[in-house]
Design a protein around this motif. Sequence first.
Motif, PDB file in Angstrom:
ATOM      1  N   CYS A  30       2.823   4.684  23.598  1.00 32.13           N
ATOM      2  CA  CYS A  30       2.462   5.375  24.843  1.00 32.13           C
ATOM      3  C   CYS A  30       1.476   4.598  25.801  1.00 32.13           C
ATOM      4  O   CYS A  30       0.275   4.107  25.039  1.00 32.13           O
ATOM      5  CB  CYS A  30       2.042   6.609  24.618  1.00 32.13           C
ATOM      6  SG  CYS A  30       3.426   7.658  23.847  1.00 32.13           S
ATOM      7  N   THR A  31       1.510   4.456  26.963  1.00 37.78           N
ATOM      8  CA  THR A  31       0.590   4.056  27.952  1.00 37.78           C
ATOM      9  C   THR A  31       0.258   5.179  28.988  1.00 37.78           C
ATOM     10  O   THR A  31       1.321   5.788  29.437  1.00 37.78           O
ATOM     11  CB  THR A  31       0.920   2.543  28.611  1.00 37.78           C
ATOM     12  OG1 THR A  31       2.269   3.051  29.339  1.00 37.78           O
ATOM     13  CG2 THR A  31       1.253   1.585  27.757  1.00 37.78           C
ATOM     14  N   TYR A  32      -1.004   5.151  29.055  1.00 35.49           N
ATOM     15  CA  TYR A  32      -1.494   6.165  30.107  1.00 35.49           C
ATOM     16  C   TYR A  32      -2.231   5.645  31.123  1.00 35.49           C
ATOM     17  O   TYR A  32      -3.190   4.649  31.117  1.00 35.49           O
ATOM     18  CB  TYR A  32      -2.415   7.214  29.454  1.00 35.49           C
ATOM     19  CG  TYR A  32      -1.831   8.017  28.279  1.00 35.49           C
ATOM     20  CD1 TYR A  32      -1.813   7.521  26.895  1.00 35.49           C
ATOM     21  CD2 TYR A  32      -0.875   8.866  28.489  1.00 35.49           C
ATOM     22  CE1 TYR A  32      -1.140   7.934  25.880  1.00 35.49           C
ATOM     23  CE2 TYR A  32      -0.361   9.612  27.304  1.00 35.49           C
ATOM     24  CZ  TYR A  32      -0.736   8.982  26.126  1.00 35.49           C
ATOM     25  OH  TYR A  32      -0.175   9.700  25.130  1.00 35.49           O
ATOM     26  N   THR A  33      -2.019   6.205  32.460  1.00 34.86           N
ATOM     27  CA  THR A  33      -2.824   5.704  33.662  1.00 34.86           C
ATOM     28  C   THR A  33      -3.037   7.139  34.358  1.00 34.86           C
ATOM     29  O   THR A  33      -2.470   7.792  34.603  1.00 34.86           O
ATOM     30  CB  THR A  33      -1.959   4.874  34.537  1.00 34.86           C
ATOM     31  OG1 THR A  33      -0.918   5.537  35.165  1.00 34.86           O
ATOM     32  CG2 THR A  33      -1.832   3.501  33.907  1.00 34.86           C
ATOM     33  N   THR A  53      -0.049   9.558  34.358  1.00 36.33           N
ATOM     34  CA  THR A  53       1.270   9.023  34.337  1.00 36.33           C
ATOM     35  C   THR A  53       1.528   8.441  32.980  1.00 36.33           C
ATOM     36  O   THR A  53       0.569   7.398  32.815  1.00 36.33           O
ATOM     37  CB  THR A  53       1.562   7.943  35.331  1.00 36.33           C
ATOM     38  OG1 THR A  53       1.178   8.485  36.660  1.00 36.33           O
ATOM     39  CG2 THR A  53       2.894   7.381  35.414  1.00 36.33           C
ATOM     40  N   THR A  54       2.744   8.698  32.337  1.00 38.53           N
ATOM     41  CA  THR A  54       3.112   8.116  31.004  1.00 38.53           C
ATOM     42  C   THR A  54       4.623   8.431  30.697  1.00 38.53           C
ATOM     43  O   THR A  54       5.117   8.938  31.712  1.00 38.53           O
ATOM     44  CB  THR A  54       2.122   8.869  29.907  1.00 38.53           C
ATOM     45  OG1 THR A  54       2.487   8.000  28.608  1.00 38.53           O
ATOM     46  CG2 THR A  54       2.388  10.337  29.836  1.00 38.53           C
ATOM     47  N   SER A  78       2.876  16.721  28.291  1.00 40.74           N
ATOM     48  CA  SER A  78       3.709  15.502  27.933  1.00 40.74           C
ATOM     49  C   SER A  78       4.439  15.000  28.950  1.00 40.74           C
ATOM     50  O   SER A  78       4.877  15.552  29.978  1.00 40.74           O
ATOM     51  CB  SER A  78       4.703  15.890  26.874  1.00 40.74           C
ATOM     52  OG  SER A  78       4.458  16.571  25.633  1.00 40.74           O
ATOM     53  N   GLY A  79       4.468  13.727  29.020  1.00 43.67           N
ATOM     54  CA  GLY A  79       5.040  13.027  30.208  1.00 43.67           C
ATOM     55  C   GLY A  79       3.884  13.004  31.227  1.00 43.67           C
ATOM     56  O   GLY A  79       2.741  13.418  31.308  1.00 43.67           O
ATOM     57  N   THR A  80       4.660  12.541  32.547  1.00 42.16           N
ATOM     58  CA  THR A  80       3.381  12.735  33.755  1.00 42.16           C
ATOM     59  C   THR A  80       3.390  14.085  34.018  1.00 42.16           C
ATOM     60  O   THR A  80       4.067  15.140  33.960  1.00 42.16           O
ATOM     61  CB  THR A  80       4.519  12.005  34.879  1.00 42.16           C
ATOM     62  OG1 THR A  80       4.397  10.644  34.357  1.00 42.16           O
ATOM     63  CG2 THR A  80       3.618  12.033  36.298  1.00 42.16           C
TER      64      THR A  80
END
Length: 140
Positions: A30-33, A53-54, A78-80
């Motif tokens: 997972c990457t997160y911004t 955002t992921t 979960s998710g964006t």
Amino acid sequence: MRRIALAALCAAGLGLACDSSTPTTPTPACTYTLSTSSFSFQASGGSGSVTVTTQAACSWTASSPSSWLSIVSGASGSGTGAVTFSAAPNTASAGRSGTLTVAGLPLSVTQDAVSAACEYVVSPDRTSFTKDAAQKDEGW
């Protein structure tokens, strides 16, 4: 063909750890911004939000170690998704700063100090008049 060859090796008892279940594709990391890395409030406080955002299968949480900052909605997801937070009014004469943690990332929050109240001084603070002075123009 590969599955048959692997089954043959397992059946031959060559010391391989064999699993008859359907092979699965590994889950990507997972990457997160965050939509912003910092947020500022006036001394009166208020609310703000940040978007995480992921990937759809990736979960995240939001937390605040500061008593004056609180998570209003979106403490996990979960998710964006979005996190809404609020800052209590700052009644101190100094600004303050804190950090929210959202999806493991820091969100720096600053808040202005309360403005000093205006102070007015009248000088001289008293005067006296004679009965004749009350009828004269003293230039005021």
